[in-house]
Scaffold this active site. Structure first.
Site, PDB file in Angstrom:
ATOM      1  N   PRO A   1       0.810  -1.226   0.000  1.00  0.00           N
ATOM      2  CA  PRO A   1       0.000   0.000   0.000  1.00  0.00           C
ATOM      3  C   PRO A   1       0.844   1.277   0.000  1.00  0.00           C
ATOM      4  CG  PRO A   1      -0.826  -1.554   1.644  1.00  0.00           C
ATOM      5  CD  PRO A   1       0.420  -2.148   1.079  1.00  0.00           C
TER       6      PRO A   1
ATOM      7  N   LEU B   1     -14.053   7.743 -33.663  1.00  0.00           N
ATOM      8  CA  LEU B   1     -15.378   7.107 -33.695  1.00  0.00           C
ATOM      9  C   LEU B   1     -16.492   8.069 -33.283  1.00  0.00           C
ATOM     10  CD1 LEU B   1     -14.487   3.652 -32.091  1.00  0.00           C
ATOM     11  CD2 LEU B   1     -14.814   4.155 -34.496  1.00  0.00           C
ATOM     12  N   GLY B   2     -16.135   9.285 -32.946  1.00  0.00           N
ATOM     13  CA  GLY B   2     -17.152  10.264 -32.566  1.00  0.00           C
ATOM     14  C   GLY B   2     -17.863   9.856 -31.284  1.00  0.00           C
TER      15      GLY B   2
ATOM     16  N   GLU C   1       3.669  -3.332 -13.482  1.00  0.00           N
ATOM     17  CA  GLU C   1       4.921  -3.895 -14.016  1.00  0.00           C
ATOM     18  C   GLU C   1       5.943  -2.797 -14.285  1.00  0.00           C
ATOM     19  OE1 GLU C   1       5.931  -6.821 -14.356  1.00  0.00           O
ATOM     20  OE2 GLU C   1       4.165  -8.109 -14.278  1.00  0.00           O
TER      21      GLU C   1
HETATM   22  P1  TGC Z   1      18.448  -2.533  -8.418  1.00  0.00           P
HETATM   23  O1  TGC Z   1      19.700  -2.217  -7.664  1.00  0.00           O
HETATM   24  O2  TGC Z   1      18.261  -1.922  -9.744  1.00  0.00           O
HETATM   25  O3  TGC Z   1      18.299  -4.107  -8.570  1.00  0.00           O
HETATM   26  C1  TGC Z   1      18.478  -5.020  -7.524  1.00  0.00           C
HETATM   27  C2  TGC Z   1      19.025  -6.302  -8.134  1.00  0.00           C
HETATM   28  O4  TGC Z   1      18.107  -6.795  -9.122  1.00  0.00           O
HETATM   29  C3  TGC Z   1      18.730  -6.826 -10.426  1.00  0.00           C
HETATM   30  N1  TGC Z   1      17.689  -6.367 -11.382  1.00  0.00           N
HETATM   31  C4  TGC Z   1      17.029  -7.179 -12.188  1.00  0.00           C
HETATM   32  N2  TGC Z   1      17.126  -8.489 -12.434  1.00  0.00           N
HETATM   33  C5  TGC Z   1      16.293  -9.019 -13.339  1.00  0.00           C
HETATM   34  N3  TGC Z   1      15.375  -8.327 -14.008  1.00  0.00           N
HETATM   35  C6  TGC Z   1      15.227  -7.003 -13.781  1.00  0.00           C
HETATM   36  N4  TGC Z   1      14.287  -6.329 -14.428  1.00  0.00           N
HETATM   37  C7  TGC Z   1      16.081  -6.369 -12.848  1.00  0.00           C
HETATM   38  N5  TGC Z   1      16.213  -5.104 -12.407  1.00  0.00           N
HETATM   39  C8  TGC Z   1      17.216  -5.116 -11.507  1.00  0.00           C
HETATM   40  C9  TGC Z   1      19.902  -5.892 -10.322  1.00  0.00           C
HETATM   41  O5  TGC Z   1      20.905  -6.224 -11.241  1.00  0.00           O
HETATM   42  C10 TGC Z   1      20.337  -6.090  -8.883  1.00  0.00           C
HETATM   43  O6  TGC Z   1      21.045  -7.326  -8.799  1.00  0.00           O
HETATM   44  P2  TGC Z   1      22.274  -7.493  -7.782  1.00  0.00           P
HETATM   45  O7  TGC Z   1      22.731  -8.887  -8.039  1.00  0.00           O
HETATM   46  O8  TGC Z   1      23.253  -6.441  -8.171  1.00  0.00           O
HETATM   47  O9  TGC Z   1      21.701  -7.280  -6.419  1.00  0.00           O
HETATM   48  O10 TGC Z   1      17.211  -2.189  -7.460  1.00  0.00           O
HETATM   49  P3  TGC Z   1      16.572  -0.812  -7.078  1.00  0.00           P
HETATM   50  O11 TGC Z   1      16.060  -0.948  -5.691  1.00  0.00           O
HETATM   51  O12 TGC Z   1      17.493   0.311  -7.430  1.00  0.00           O
HETATM   52  O13 TGC Z   1      15.262  -0.740  -7.990  1.00  0.00           O
HETATM   53  C11 TGC Z   1      15.319  -0.459  -9.281  1.00  0.00           C
HETATM   54  C12 TGC Z   1      13.888  -0.353  -9.909  1.00  0.00           C
HETATM   55  C13 TGC Z   1      13.238   0.981  -9.583  1.00  0.00           C
HETATM   56  C14 TGC Z   1      14.146  -0.428 -11.403  1.00  0.00           C
HETATM   57  C15 TGC Z   1      12.983  -1.522  -9.428  1.00  0.00           C
HETATM   58  O14 TGC Z   1      12.689  -1.398  -8.078  1.00  0.00           O
HETATM   59  C16 TGC Z   1      11.688  -1.594 -10.230  1.00  0.00           C
HETATM   60  O15 TGC Z   1      11.660  -2.210 -11.299  1.00  0.00           O
HETATM   61  N6  TGC Z   1      10.558  -1.011  -9.709  1.00  0.00           N
HETATM   62  C17 TGC Z   1       9.253  -1.179 -10.302  1.00  0.00           C
HETATM   63  C18 TGC Z   1       8.468  -2.209  -9.518  1.00  0.00           C
HETATM   64  C19 TGC Z   1       7.477  -2.974 -10.355  1.00  0.00           C
HETATM   65  O16 TGC Z   1       7.573  -3.028 -11.567  1.00  0.00           O
HETATM   66  N7  TGC Z   1       6.525  -3.625  -9.716  1.00  0.00           N
HETATM   67  C20 TGC Z   1       5.625  -4.471 -10.389  1.00  0.00           C
HETATM   68  C21 TGC Z   1       4.848  -5.332  -9.420  1.00  0.00           C
HETATM   69  S1  TGC Z   1       4.111  -6.766 -10.164  1.00  0.00           S
HETATM   70  C22 TGC Z   1       2.914  -6.174 -11.162  1.00  0.00           C
HETATM   71  O17 TGC Z   1       2.747  -5.029 -11.375  1.00  0.00           O
HETATM   72  C23 TGC Z   1       2.081  -7.205 -11.779  1.00  0.00           C
HETATM   73  S2  TGC Z   1       0.871  -6.623 -12.840  1.00  0.00           S
HETATM   74  C24 TGC Z   1       0.409  -8.128 -13.418  1.00  0.00           C
HETATM   75  C25 TGC Z   1      -0.615  -8.147 -14.458  1.00  0.00           C
HETATM   76  O18 TGC Z   1      -1.799  -8.105 -14.111  1.00  0.00           O
HETATM   77  O19 TGC Z   1      -0.237  -8.322 -15.646  1.00  0.00           O
HETATM   78  P1  FAD Z   2       3.939   4.729  -6.800  1.00  0.00           P
HETATM   79  O1  FAD Z   2       5.132   3.850  -6.765  1.00  0.00           O
HETATM   80  O2  FAD Z   2       3.473   5.343  -5.543  1.00  0.00           O
HETATM   81  O3  FAD Z   2       4.174   5.868  -7.893  1.00  0.00           O
HETATM   82  C1  FAD Z   2       3.348   7.041  -7.974  1.00  0.00           C
HETATM   83  C2  FAD Z   2       3.855   7.938  -9.119  1.00  0.00           C
HETATM   84  O4  FAD Z   2       5.198   8.327  -8.850  1.00  0.00           O
HETATM   85  C3  FAD Z   2       3.877   7.243 -10.480  1.00  0.00           C
HETATM   86  O5  FAD Z   2       3.492   8.163 -11.473  1.00  0.00           O
HETATM   87  C4  FAD Z   2       5.355   6.888 -10.668  1.00  0.00           C
HETATM   88  O6  FAD Z   2       5.745   6.830 -12.029  1.00  0.00           O
HETATM   89  C5  FAD Z   2       6.011   8.064  -9.989  1.00  0.00           C
HETATM   90  N1  FAD Z   2       7.365   7.753  -9.517  1.00  0.00           N
HETATM   91  C6  FAD Z   2       7.741   6.762  -8.683  1.00  0.00           C
HETATM   92  N2  FAD Z   2       9.062   6.782  -8.466  1.00  0.00           N
HETATM   93  C7  FAD Z   2       9.538   7.843  -9.177  1.00  0.00           C
HETATM   94  C8  FAD Z   2      10.838   8.395  -9.356  1.00  0.00           C
HETATM   95  N3  FAD Z   2      11.912   7.863  -8.786  1.00  0.00           N
HETATM   96  N4  FAD Z   2      10.949   9.486 -10.139  1.00  0.00           N
HETATM   97  C9  FAD Z   2       9.877  10.027 -10.749  1.00  0.00           C
HETATM   98  N5  FAD Z   2       8.616   9.541 -10.622  1.00  0.00           N
HETATM   99  C10 FAD Z   2       8.456   8.454  -9.854  1.00  0.00           C
HETATM  100  N6  FAD Z   2       1.507  -5.480  -8.140  1.00  0.00           N
HETATM  101  C11 FAD Z   2       1.869  -6.735  -7.779  1.00  0.00           C
HETATM  102  O7  FAD Z   2       2.787  -6.924  -6.984  1.00  0.00           O
HETATM  103  N7  FAD Z   2       1.192  -7.826  -8.264  1.00  0.00           N
HETATM  104  C12 FAD Z   2       0.158  -7.711  -9.125  1.00  0.00           C
HETATM  105  O8  FAD Z   2      -0.421  -8.724  -9.558  1.00  0.00           O
HETATM  106  C13 FAD Z   2      -0.262  -6.400  -9.509  1.00  0.00           C
HETATM  107  N8  FAD Z   2      -1.349  -6.240 -10.314  1.00  0.00           N
HETATM  108  C14 FAD Z   2      -1.821  -4.975 -10.548  1.00  0.00           C
HETATM  109  C15 FAD Z   2      -3.031  -4.815 -11.220  1.00  0.00           C
HETATM  110  C16 FAD Z   2      -3.540  -3.547 -11.452  1.00  0.00           C
HETATM  111  C17 FAD Z   2      -4.861  -3.374 -12.110  1.00  0.00           C
HETATM  112  C18 FAD Z   2      -2.796  -2.401 -11.028  1.00  0.00           C
HETATM  113  C19 FAD Z   2      -3.311  -1.020 -11.313  1.00  0.00           C
HETATM  114  C20 FAD Z   2      -1.599  -2.550 -10.369  1.00  0.00           C
HETATM  115  C21 FAD Z   2      -1.113  -3.842 -10.091  1.00  0.00           C
HETATM  116  N9  FAD Z   2       0.055  -4.027  -9.338  1.00  0.00           N
HETATM  117  C22 FAD Z   2       0.455  -5.298  -8.980  1.00  0.00           C
HETATM  118  C23 FAD Z   2       0.724  -2.891  -8.734  1.00  0.00           C
HETATM  119  C24 FAD Z   2       1.654  -2.124  -9.666  1.00  0.00           C
HETATM  120  O9  FAD Z   2       2.814  -2.842  -9.923  1.00  0.00           O
HETATM  121  C25 FAD Z   2       1.962  -0.771  -9.000  1.00  0.00           C
HETATM  122  O10 FAD Z   2       0.780  -0.015  -9.059  1.00  0.00           O
HETATM  123  C26 FAD Z   2       3.100  -0.050  -9.682  1.00  0.00           C
HETATM  124  O11 FAD Z   2       4.333  -0.713  -9.490  1.00  0.00           O
HETATM  125  C27 FAD Z   2       3.246   1.406  -9.179  1.00  0.00           C
HETATM  126  O12 FAD Z   2       3.211   1.468  -7.786  1.00  0.00           O
HETATM  127  P2  FAD Z   2       2.200   2.495  -7.047  1.00  0.00           P
HETATM  128  O13 FAD Z   2       0.859   2.313  -7.649  1.00  0.00           O
HETATM  129  O14 FAD Z   2       2.336   2.290  -5.609  1.00  0.00           O
HETATM  130  O15 FAD Z   2       2.710   3.923  -7.458  1.00  0.00           O
END
Ligand code: TGC
Ligand code: FAD
Length: 387
Positions: A138, A342-343, A367
């Site tokens: 959260p 599509l209006g 993601e």
């Molecule tokens: P950072 O220092 O960059 O990375 C820590 C360690 O991880 C490695 N790494 C990766 N490995 C594989 N794939 C990647 N994409 C990787 N990115 C980083 C990295 O090399 C490092 O390894 P090591 O061995 O050196 O420790 O970590 P950071 O804390 O600086 O974070 C970087 C950042 C901001 C890019 C990362 O936290 C991030 O990607 N944040 C976004 C979080 C996110 O995408 N959440 C998604 C949640 S799941 C979801 O949304 C499901 S939706 C599902 C659906 O319905 O389809």
């Molecule tokens: P925040 O991280 O609070 O970000 C808020 C805003 O700040 C965004 O505009 C972001 O781009 C911006 N921001 C953040 N950091 C920076 C920065 N360093 N500099 C500039 N701007 C920044 N998560 C799971 O784990 N599993 C799931 O299955 C999953 N399914 C999802 C399904 C749906 C429908 C949705 C909407 C989300 C889902 N998520 C899931 C969560 C999703 O991964 C998060 O919503 C996403 O990673 C962003 O986190 P947040 O919503 O807390 O936004």
């Protein structure tokens, strides 16, 4: 003359193998026959069409790139084309498959014990078991390294406390892959439905991904047996590695949504007569259609090369970030423009662009938000992390 309605202006068809075309066409037929007739209604009534799951399993849509445990074992371009076609139907259907495959089967396969693999993967491939992935909390999803959910070793067990938010398929999942802080860094756990101390509830009143289940998960002194820890998942890189798999599929999926919107806008423009001629005869409409096609074709070439790199084992996660950012942006821009073209009719759920447009508001956020992917690419270019 190439068939630009498909759209295939760049003869991308010729770059695909027989397997890739066959996989795409089989999933495309499923989407046309089973998804499109019901999806507007599902979106309107906030209903995930779970009746489609068995046929999705028969099509090999769960864990498709895995070669064992009853999975299809297709290449990464085939996997991408599956996601493209599913999202041509609806982002919620693609989400379900992405989570099951990239975020649950992948970590069990990559970080799990033999027992965990045998227990879950065959059932998950057949969709006899459903999974979810709990990373986001959260207090903020973009920085999962600061998660508050934690697990403490007590005797042979782990005790889990915390909450996860915005979790796709959360309330229907038989098993949740949950990420938590421990004294030894971030670790992954398989939390089974019905475990005392584990509860979930759905998030309602969404204006996006209405045909998908999104939930909250709660852990209150939830006792997890030691054998449910993923033994090879160590550190933040483990969950981020899963995200790479799902983000790859989303990069293809954004194009599916764009294709659906482009086709509907083109068909409408040819039929609609205004000022004595079809809308399609107007210069600005042609420019807009051409611009949609430009974005789709460049996105297709981008993910095709990405898929070839993934198959070769040389793909880097920053390349996936660029593709997810670009192709979801393509989907959003094409959907918004098609909606306008599509209006007034375009505001009805009877037309697909507004549904895709609203869905993509989630897809651009989950993601990794668009900003996060831009900053990942920025870090790659400069060597400086600016998060
Ligand atoms: P950072 O220092 O960059 O990375 C820590 C360690 O991880 C490695 N790494 C990766 N490995 C594989 N794939 C990647 N994409 C990787 N990115 C980083 C990295 O090399 C490092 O390894 P090591 O061995 O050196 O420790 O970590 P950071 O804390 O600086 O974070 C970087 C950042 C901001 C890019 C990362 O936290 C991030 O990607 N944040 C976004 C979080 C996110 O995408 N959440 C998604 C949640 S799941 C979801 O949304 C499901 S939706 C599902 C659906 O319905 O389809
Ligand atoms: P925040 O991280 O609070 O970000 C808020 C805003 O700040 C965004 O505009 C972001 O781009 C911006 N921001 C953040 N950091 C920076 C920065 N360093 N500099 C500039 N701007 C920044 N998560 C799971 O784990 N599993 C799931 O299955 C999953 N399914 C999802 C399904 C749906 C429908 C949705 C909407 C989300 C889902 N998520 C899931 C969560 C999703 O991964 C998060 O919503 C996403 O990673 C962003 O986190 P947040 O919503 O807390 O936004």
């Amino acid at each position: 003359m190439p068939d630009v309605t498909t759209p295939d202006l760049y003869e991308i068809e010729s770059l695909l193998s027989d397997e890739e075309r066959a996989v795409r066409d089989a999933v495309g037929r499923f989407v046309d026959d089973k998804v499109l007739p019901i999806i507007a209604d599902c979106f309107e009534h906030e209903r995930f069409p779970s009746e489609l799951i068995p046929e999705m399993a028969e099509l090999g849509l769960f864990g498709p790139t895995l070669t064992d445990y009853g999975c299809a074992g297709v290449g990464n371009v085939s996997y991408g084309l599956m996601m493209q076609e599913l999202e041509r139907g609806d982002s919620g259907i693609r989400s379900f498959a992405s989570v099951q495959s990239g975020l649950v089967m992948y970590p069990i396969h990559t970080y799990g014990s033999d027992e965990q693999k045998k227990r879950w993967l065959p059932d998950m491939a057949k969709a006899k078991a459903i999974g979810c992935f709990g990373l986001t909390e959260p207090d903020g999803g973009s920085d999962p390294g600061t998660m508050k959910t934690h697990a403490v070793k007590q005797g042979g067990d782990w005790v889990l406390n915390g909450a996860k938010m915005w979790i796709t398929s959360g309330t229907v999942a038989d098993v949740a892959v949950v990420w938590a802080q421990t004294d030894d860094g971030i670790r992954g756990f398989l939390v089974e439905k019905g475990t005392p101390g584990y509860t979930s509830r759905d998030i309602k009143r969404k204006f996006s991904l209405r045909a998908s289940i999104t939930s909250e998960l709660f852990f209150d002194n939830c006792k997890i047996p030691a054998e449910n820890q993923l033994p090879l998942a160590k550190g933040l890189g483990a969950p981020l590695g899963c995200l790479t798999q799902a983000r790859y599929g989303i990069a293809w999926g954004g194009l599916g949504a764009a294709m659906a919107c482009y086709r509907e806008a083109l068909a409408f423009a040819k039929e609609r007569i205004l000022f004595g001629s079809p809308l399609a005869a107007k210069q600005t409409i042609q420019i807009r259609l051409a611009d949609m096609l430009r974005q789709i074709v460049t996105g297709q070439l981008l993910v095709l090369q990405l898929g070839r790199l993934k198959d070769a084992g040389t793909m880097h996660h920053s390349q996936v970030s660029l593709a997810k950012w670009n192709n979801v942006r393509v989907g959003m821009d094409v959907a918004r423009d098609a909606r306008d073209m599509l209006g007034a009719g375009g505001i009805s759920v009877e037309c697909c662009p507004i549904r895709h447009m609203l869905n993509l508001e989630s897809v651009i956020t989950y993601e990794g938000t668009e900003s996060i992917h831009q900053l990942i690419v920025g870090r790659e270019i400069t060597g400086i992390a600016s998060f």
